[in-house]
Design a protein around this motif. Structure first.
Motif, PDB file in Angstrom:
ATOM      1  N   PHE A   1      51.240  39.868  37.338  1.00  0.00           N
ATOM      2  CA  PHE A   1      50.610  41.182  37.200  1.00  0.00           C
ATOM      3  C   PHE A   1      49.589  41.407  38.301  1.00  0.00           C
ATOM      4  O   PHE A   1      49.494  42.501  38.857  1.00  0.00           O
ATOM      5  CB  PHE A   1      49.932  41.325  35.829  1.00  0.00           C
ATOM      6  CG  PHE A   1      50.924  41.439  34.717  1.00  0.00           C
ATOM      7  CD1 PHE A   1      52.070  42.198  34.873  1.00  0.00           C
ATOM      8  CD2 PHE A   1      50.725  40.776  33.510  1.00  0.00           C
ATOM      9  CE1 PHE A   1      53.002  42.306  33.857  1.00  0.00           C
ATOM     10  CE2 PHE A   1      51.654  40.866  32.493  1.00  0.00           C
ATOM     11  CZ  PHE A   1      52.799  41.632  32.673  1.00  0.00           C
ATOM     12  N   LEU A   2      48.812  40.346  38.617  1.00  0.00           N
ATOM     13  CA  LEU A   2      47.811  40.485  39.677  1.00  0.00           C
ATOM     14  C   LEU A   2      48.484  40.832  41.000  1.00  0.00           C
ATOM     15  O   LEU A   2      48.051  41.736  41.707  1.00  0.00           O
ATOM     16  CB  LEU A   2      47.007  39.183  39.822  1.00  0.00           C
ATOM     17  CG  LEU A   2      45.942  38.905  38.771  1.00  0.00           C
ATOM     18  CD1 LEU A   2      45.298  37.554  39.033  1.00  0.00           C
ATOM     19  CD2 LEU A   2      44.880  39.997  38.774  1.00  0.00           C
ATOM     20  N   SER A   3      49.576  40.109  41.320  1.00  0.00           N
ATOM     21  CA  SER A   3      50.166  40.325  42.637  1.00  0.00           C
ATOM     22  C   SER A   3      50.956  41.622  42.703  1.00  0.00           C
ATOM     23  O   SER A   3      51.300  42.077  43.782  1.00  0.00           O
ATOM     24  CB  SER A   3      51.030  39.129  43.042  1.00  0.00           C
ATOM     25  OG  SER A   3      52.021  38.923  42.070  1.00  0.00           O
ATOM     26  N   MET A   4      51.253  42.249  41.544  1.00  0.00           N
ATOM     27  CA  MET A   4      51.951  43.532  41.577  1.00  0.00           C
ATOM     28  C   MET A   4      50.996  44.695  41.323  1.00  0.00           C
ATOM     29  O   MET A   4      51.417  45.841  41.231  1.00  0.00           O
ATOM     30  CB  MET A   4      53.059  43.566  40.504  1.00  0.00           C
ATOM     31  CG  MET A   4      54.233  42.665  40.826  1.00  0.00           C
ATOM     32  SD  MET A   4      55.585  42.913  39.677  1.00  0.00           S
ATOM     33  CE  MET A   4      54.813  42.563  38.113  1.00  0.00           C
ATOM     34  N   SER A   5      49.693  44.376  41.187  1.00  0.00           N
ATOM     35  CA  SER A   5      48.728  45.411  40.826  1.00  0.00           C
ATOM     36  C   SER A   5      48.547  46.430  41.956  1.00  0.00           C
ATOM     37  O   SER A   5      48.751  46.128  43.126  1.00  0.00           O
ATOM     38  CB  SER A   5      47.389  44.733  40.510  1.00  0.00           C
ATOM     39  OG  SER A   5      46.340  45.636  40.641  1.00  0.00           O
ATOM     40  N   ALA A  51      44.611  40.657  45.984  1.00  0.00           N
ATOM     41  CA  ALA A  51      44.088  39.571  46.813  1.00  0.00           C
ATOM     42  C   ALA A  51      43.796  38.333  45.961  1.00  0.00           C
ATOM     43  O   ALA A  51      44.081  37.204  46.369  1.00  0.00           O
ATOM     44  CB  ALA A  51      42.826  40.018  47.544  1.00  0.00           C
ATOM     45  N   ILE A  52      43.265  38.563  44.754  1.00  0.00           N
ATOM     46  CA  ILE A  52      42.977  37.425  43.866  1.00  0.00           C
ATOM     47  C   ILE A  52      44.286  36.715  43.510  1.00  0.00           C
ATOM     48  O   ILE A  52      44.387  35.487  43.570  1.00  0.00           O
ATOM     49  CB  ILE A  52      42.254  37.898  42.587  1.00  0.00           C
ATOM     50  CG1 ILE A  52      40.870  38.442  42.949  1.00  0.00           C
ATOM     51  CG2 ILE A  52      42.120  36.752  41.585  1.00  0.00           C
ATOM     52  CD1 ILE A  52      40.144  39.072  41.780  1.00  0.00           C
ATOM     53  N   GLY A  53      45.301  37.520  43.172  1.00  0.00           N
ATOM     54  CA  GLY A  53      46.607  36.945  42.841  1.00  0.00           C
ATOM     55  C   GLY A  53      47.175  36.142  43.999  1.00  0.00           C
ATOM     56  O   GLY A  53      47.667  35.036  43.825  1.00  0.00           O
TER      57      GLY A  53
END
Lengths: 236, 235
Positions: free
Chosen positions: A43-47, A54-56
């Motif tokens: 989810f983080l990297s697709m946000s 960046a966090i993902g």
């Protein structure tokens, strides 16, 4: 040979068995932790938010670029350190020892989550976008589209990748023996120390890991067939 | 101590550790890289005997932890010391470094063979038929058609395998090889300074980052025709 693997005080059969069970327990406890982290990471990297993305990216890159053994050491020694500093600040004099099992679950879960995040992201991107659009057209909310359209189909695309990660996880549990968890590898070392039969006991350990991996692969193949039922595939 | 002091005092040891990590990873990958293409060819085109020999080897290498393989070779060889001495092989097996490189090479050979087999099977049938039609011998066919195309297909996966091997090489520290991980453990045990482990993490991440960049660049060099097409598209 049978004598070495006898149960009870005479042989090492029961020790090896308990070690094997602990290996399985560690892998089984780590799996849900890793899956949860994997969904977070996907989810983080697709946000849409660049900071979250960046966090993902940072999580997934560091965990996949560092040796698992090092991650394990950092969690085991650093996790204890951070926890005790925090606890001491809240309640002076309080201390807590992080157990090898817990360190193993956290470290292997972090690694599993990073790789699973990539697998799940790929699976989300393989879904047919027309179906989500159809959902929107009939007035479903994003949440409904996720739970009713995307998630049920995700399994089929993610299963092969997740299966590989499970087998890797089973093998990676052997590293937790280095921080003295009494799993299969550690128990084999203990047996070797007394019997001076390293070749025999490490061969037995290899055979047990191999059986676990081959059985996993067989079950995963069955699960994949089941996940793909009703899907017509073009013949090559 | 401050993290910078750790680096100032133990920096040279970490550099030596880096050299050791690169050496065991590089040698392991290289030795595997010498055997894998032929085993892959054998696996892709061989008969029942080839499959009967290669499949169990690959399955066992991929289905058991590298740590167990390393222990089996390093500690297990000790049990056969008289026999190994009689064959003159004992000086080799006595050194943990040799055992680590041997274990990594054996393990990586299995993975690289499977990756290259996929590459060989991905070469379009038409290319091979065309080469046969103009009368290429088997060796020329392999050298000019099959392997160049198979390596292009397999290249990204081979890069991933080398990164996995580099990460796995940290296991050598368990049998007292002083690679980056080994040095970090030693410094941590002496100073109880946690930053020793963090510096090791920084070194590993830098190495992976640099390797990924270089490998991606080499992928483009390997496929000059794709590069030419990209240039044309941009114009």
């Amino acid at each position: 040979m049978e004598r070495l693997l006898a149960f009870g005080d005479a042989g090492w059969g029961d020790e090896i068995l308990w070690g094997t069970l602990l290996t399985l327990e560690l892998a089984a406890v780590t799996l849900p932790v890793g899956m949860l982290l994997g969904f977070f990471s996907a989810f983080l990297s697709m946000s849409a938010n660049p900071v979250l993305r960046a966090i993902g990216w940072a999580y997934s890159t560091t965990m996949r670029g560092m040796p698992e053994l090092l991650t394990l050491f950092i969690v085991y020694y650093g996790g204890g350190l951070a926890l005790n500093t925090g606890l001491n600040w809240l309640w002076p004099g309080m201390s807590f020892e992080i157990s090898p099992f817990l360190a193993g679950v956290i470290a292997l879960g972090l690694v599993f989550g990073a790789y699973a995040g990539e697998v799940l992201r790929g699976a989300f991107q393989s879904l047919n976008p027309g179906q989500s659009e159809a959902g929107m057209a009939i007035g479903m909310t994003q949440r409904q589209i996720f739970w009713r359209i995307k998630l049920p189909q995700l399994w089929r695309f993610a299963l092969p990748g997740l299966g590989n990660l499970w087998v890797n996880l089973l093998k990676d549990t052997s590293m937790v023996s280095v921080i003295t968890l009494g799993e299969l590898m550690r128990m084999s070392q203990v047996a070797v120390r007394t019997t001076k039969e390293p070749f025999f006991f490490f061969l037995v350990a290899c055979a047990i890991y191999w059986v676990m991996c081959v059985l996993s692969e067989m079950i995963l193949a069955k699960m994949e067939t089941r996940a793909n039922r009703g899907i017509i595939r073009a013949r090559a | 101590m401050n993290p910078m002091d750790i680096l100032a005092v133990h920096g040279p040891r970490f550099l030596q550790g880096l050299g050791m990590t690169l050496l065991i990873t590089g040698l392991g990958a290289l030795i595997a890289g010498l055997f894998a293409p032929w085993l892959a060819l054998w696996r892709a085109q061989g008969g029942a005997v080839a499959q009967g020999m290669l499949r169990p080897y690959i399955s066992m290498m991929r289905g058991t932890p590298l740590l167990a393989q390393l222990f089996l070779i390093y500690y297990g060889s000790g049990q056969f010391r008289p026999e190994l001495q009689a064959m003159g092989l004992w000086p080799f097996f006595r050194e943990p470094l040799n055992c680590a490189i041997l274990a990594f090479a054996l393990n990586s050979t299995a993975y690289q063979t499977e990756i290259l087999r996929g590459g060989i099977m991905g070469v379009p049938r038409g290319e091979i038929e065309a080469a046969r039609a103009i009368g290429m011998t088997r060796w020329t066919l392999l050298r000019r058609v099959v392997f160049p195309h198979a390596y292009r297909i397999a290249w990204p996966a081979l890069g991933n395998e080398i990164i996995l091997l580099m990460k796995a090489s940290a296991l050598a520290s368990v049998v007292t090889v002083y690679d980056v991980m080994g040095v970090a453990r030693q410094v941590y045990q002496k100073t109880f300074d946690f930053s020793a482990l963090l510096w090791a993490a920084v070194i590993y991440l830098l190495v992976t980052g640099i390797f990924v960049t270089l490998w991606r660049q080499s992928e483009r060099w390997l496929s000059p025709h794709v590069l030419a097409m990209e240039k044309r598209a941009r114009r």
